[in-house]
Design an enzyme around this catalytic site. Structure first.
Site, PDB file in Angstrom:
ATOM      1  N   TRP A 104      65.869  58.374  82.378  1.00 48.50           N
ATOM      2  CA  TRP A 104      64.698  58.605  83.239  1.00 48.50           C
ATOM      3  C   TRP A 104      65.041  59.386  84.494  1.00 48.50           C
ATOM      4  O   TRP A 104      64.271  60.238  84.927  1.00 48.50           O
ATOM      5  CB  TRP A 104      63.981  57.301  83.560  1.00 48.50           C
ATOM      6  CG  TRP A 104      63.207  56.787  82.375  1.00 48.50           C
ATOM      7  CD1 TRP A 104      63.381  55.596  81.737  1.00 48.50           C
ATOM      8  CD2 TRP A 104      62.151  57.455  81.662  1.00 48.50           C
ATOM      9  NE1 TRP A 104      62.506  55.486  80.680  1.00 48.50           N
ATOM     10  CE2 TRP A 104      61.740  56.611  80.614  1.00 48.50           C
ATOM     11  CE3 TRP A 104      61.513  58.694  81.801  1.00 48.50           C
ATOM     12  CZ2 TRP A 104      60.720  56.947  79.714  1.00 48.50           C
ATOM     13  CZ3 TRP A 104      60.497  59.046  80.915  1.00 48.50           C
ATOM     14  CH2 TRP A 104      60.110  58.167  79.887  1.00 48.50           C
ATOM     15  N   ASP A 174      62.503  55.238  91.556  1.00 50.62           N
ATOM     16  CA  ASP A 174      61.662  54.949  90.396  1.00 50.62           C
ATOM     17  C   ASP A 174      61.934  53.500  89.974  1.00 50.62           C
ATOM     18  O   ASP A 174      62.998  53.189  89.444  1.00 50.62           O
ATOM     19  CB  ASP A 174      62.022  55.914  89.257  1.00 50.62           C
ATOM     20  CG  ASP A 174      61.252  55.622  87.966  1.00 50.62           C
ATOM     21  OD1 ASP A 174      60.454  54.669  87.925  1.00 50.62           O
ATOM     22  OD2 ASP A 174      61.472  56.377  86.986  1.00 50.62           O
ATOM     23  N   LYS A 198      54.880  48.606  82.451  1.00 50.63           N
ATOM     24  CA  LYS A 198      56.040  47.790  82.129  1.00 50.63           C
ATOM     25  C   LYS A 198      55.898  46.394  82.736  1.00 50.63           C
ATOM     26  O   LYS A 198      55.929  45.401  82.036  1.00 50.63           O
ATOM     27  CB  LYS A 198      57.338  48.438  82.634  1.00 50.63           C
ATOM     28  CG  LYS A 198      57.898  49.551  81.755  1.00 50.63           C
ATOM     29  CD  LYS A 198      57.087  50.818  81.779  1.00 50.63           C
ATOM     30  CE  LYS A 198      57.523  51.841  80.767  1.00 50.63           C
ATOM     31  NZ  LYS A 198      58.540  52.764  81.224  1.00 50.63           N
TER      32      LYS A 198
END
Ligand code: PLP
Length: 369
Positions: A104, A174, A198
């Site tokens: 990511w 993040d 999530k």
């Protein structure tokens, strides 16, 4: 198994939500009390929706103890849009420092490169993204626009235990797959963001926690919907926000505050759940292997492998047969992955643990003989 029975869902995202949240949403689905219609059918500027978006913001502030010097924003576009909005708003012609610790942050870097100057100050690729760097490995430039990190690499299962100290350079994080899994000191960050699907709610909303002085970096010529300052000035309502997703975030944060009792409690629960799985792995004589170095293991996402691809496949299949769903690893890395977010009940983790013990016993690794 009944078609409508809820299974233990180990999906990495969109992921499991707390049952009391779904029940509350179901109860009020046809008519939000007092509104005469559902939350999806009323104006985002109505007196019924206002307390929902404000309540979600207040809950987030309470949970993370966020000082007034930070704003909380709700935007759309998922985490991926933040990969672009962050450089768009915060670079201001300077160079940003990226710490690449997995898939990511790597993707975030490649998007930022489209928009301005970046430097990779650490890249774990050569060592297979198994750990986070220590502070003395990070050579942060004095005039860096920001330092970018991913707190929990969802695909590799690698999580910061201690966040880097970037002194006066804003730290941008993040936290999509580990926000609210534990308390954090918000004042160490310039900006923290998380897509909802999530640990927060359904896909469609992204939460941004931004230090107010950074809002001044947003240039006037950035289109409004991509402009942090304009979003902040409009209290996240430049246009119609994702009302239903925000409503669920409000319910999830109510659940964290009232049912769980805050993030210290949530953290203790999460650590215990993760330990149930990691201890099976560690005591399996190498039958199960995790990806991350021990010190950086994630308490949210546990990628693991068995001694062969065939056993991985059999594990997945047998697990499914007893109602343990979505245990496949990310398509880019294969293997298996158990995502055990806040809403995964302990009972689900215990069921997986027991299944892992039985499976190892019943399917010996012939190659080890
Ligand atoms: C899932 C995830 C993303 C991507 O989120 P989207 O909302 O699909 O763009 C980015 N970063 C992390 C850490 C994630 O877990």
């Amino acid at each position: 198994m009944s078609e409508t029975k809820r299974l233990f869902n180990f999906s990495a995202g969109p992921a499991v939500l707390p049952v009391p949240v779904l029940e509350k949403a179901q109860k009020d689905l046809l008519c939000l009390p007092g509104a005469g219609a559902s939350v999806m059918e009323i104006s985002h500027r109505s007196k019924e929706f206002e307390p929902i978006i404000q309540g979600a913001g207040t809950n987030i502030r309470k949970l993370l103890n966020i000082p007034d010097s930070y704003d909380v924003l709700f935007v759309q576009g998922g985490a991926l849009l933040q990969f672009a909005m962050i450089p768009m708003n915060l670079l201001t012609g300077k160079t940003a420092d990226y710490v690449v610790t997995g898939s990511w942050s790597k993707k975030a870097l490649s998007e930022a490169k489209l928009l301005g100057n970046t430097r990779t100050i650490w890249d774990g690729n050569d060592t297979g993204y198994r750990r986070k760097p220590s502070d003395d490995e990070l050579k942060i430039a004095d005039d860096s626009a920001y330092v970018y990190i991913c707190s929990n690499e969802t695909i590799e299962g690698v999580q910061y235990q201690v966040f880097p100290n970037t002194n006066t350079i804003p730290l941008v994080c993040d936290a999509s797959s580990d926000i609210f899994c534990r308390p954090i000191d918000v004042t160490k960050f310039g900006l923290i963001y998380a897509c909802a699907q999530k640990n927060l709610g359904p896909a469609g909303v992204t939460v941004i926690i931004i230090r107010r002085d950074l809002l001044e970096r947003s240039a006037h010529n950035i289109p409004s919907l991509l402009n942090y300052k304009k979003i902040s000035e409009a209290a996240s309502m430049l246009n119609t926000p994702p009302c239903f997703a925000i409503y669920i975030v409000k319910l999830v944060t109510d659940w964290l505050l009232n049912d769980i009792g805050g993030l210290d409690k949530m953290h203790a629960i999460n650590k215990e759940k993760a330990a149930l799985i990691y201890s099976v792995i560690d005591e399996s004589n190498g039958y199960y292997k995790t990806h991350a170095d021990k010190k950086f293991r994630s308490i949210m996402n546990i990628p693991f492998r068995l001694p062969s691809d065939e056993l991985d496949k059999k594990f997945l299949n047998d697990a499914k047969n007893i109602g343990l769903m979505t245990l496949a690893g990310h398509r880019s890395v294969g293997g298996l992955r158990a995502s055990i977010y806040n809403a995964m009940p302990r009972e689900g983790v215990v069921t997986l643990r027991d299944f892992m013990l039985d499976f190892a016993k019943n399917n010996p690794n012939n190659r080890l003989g």
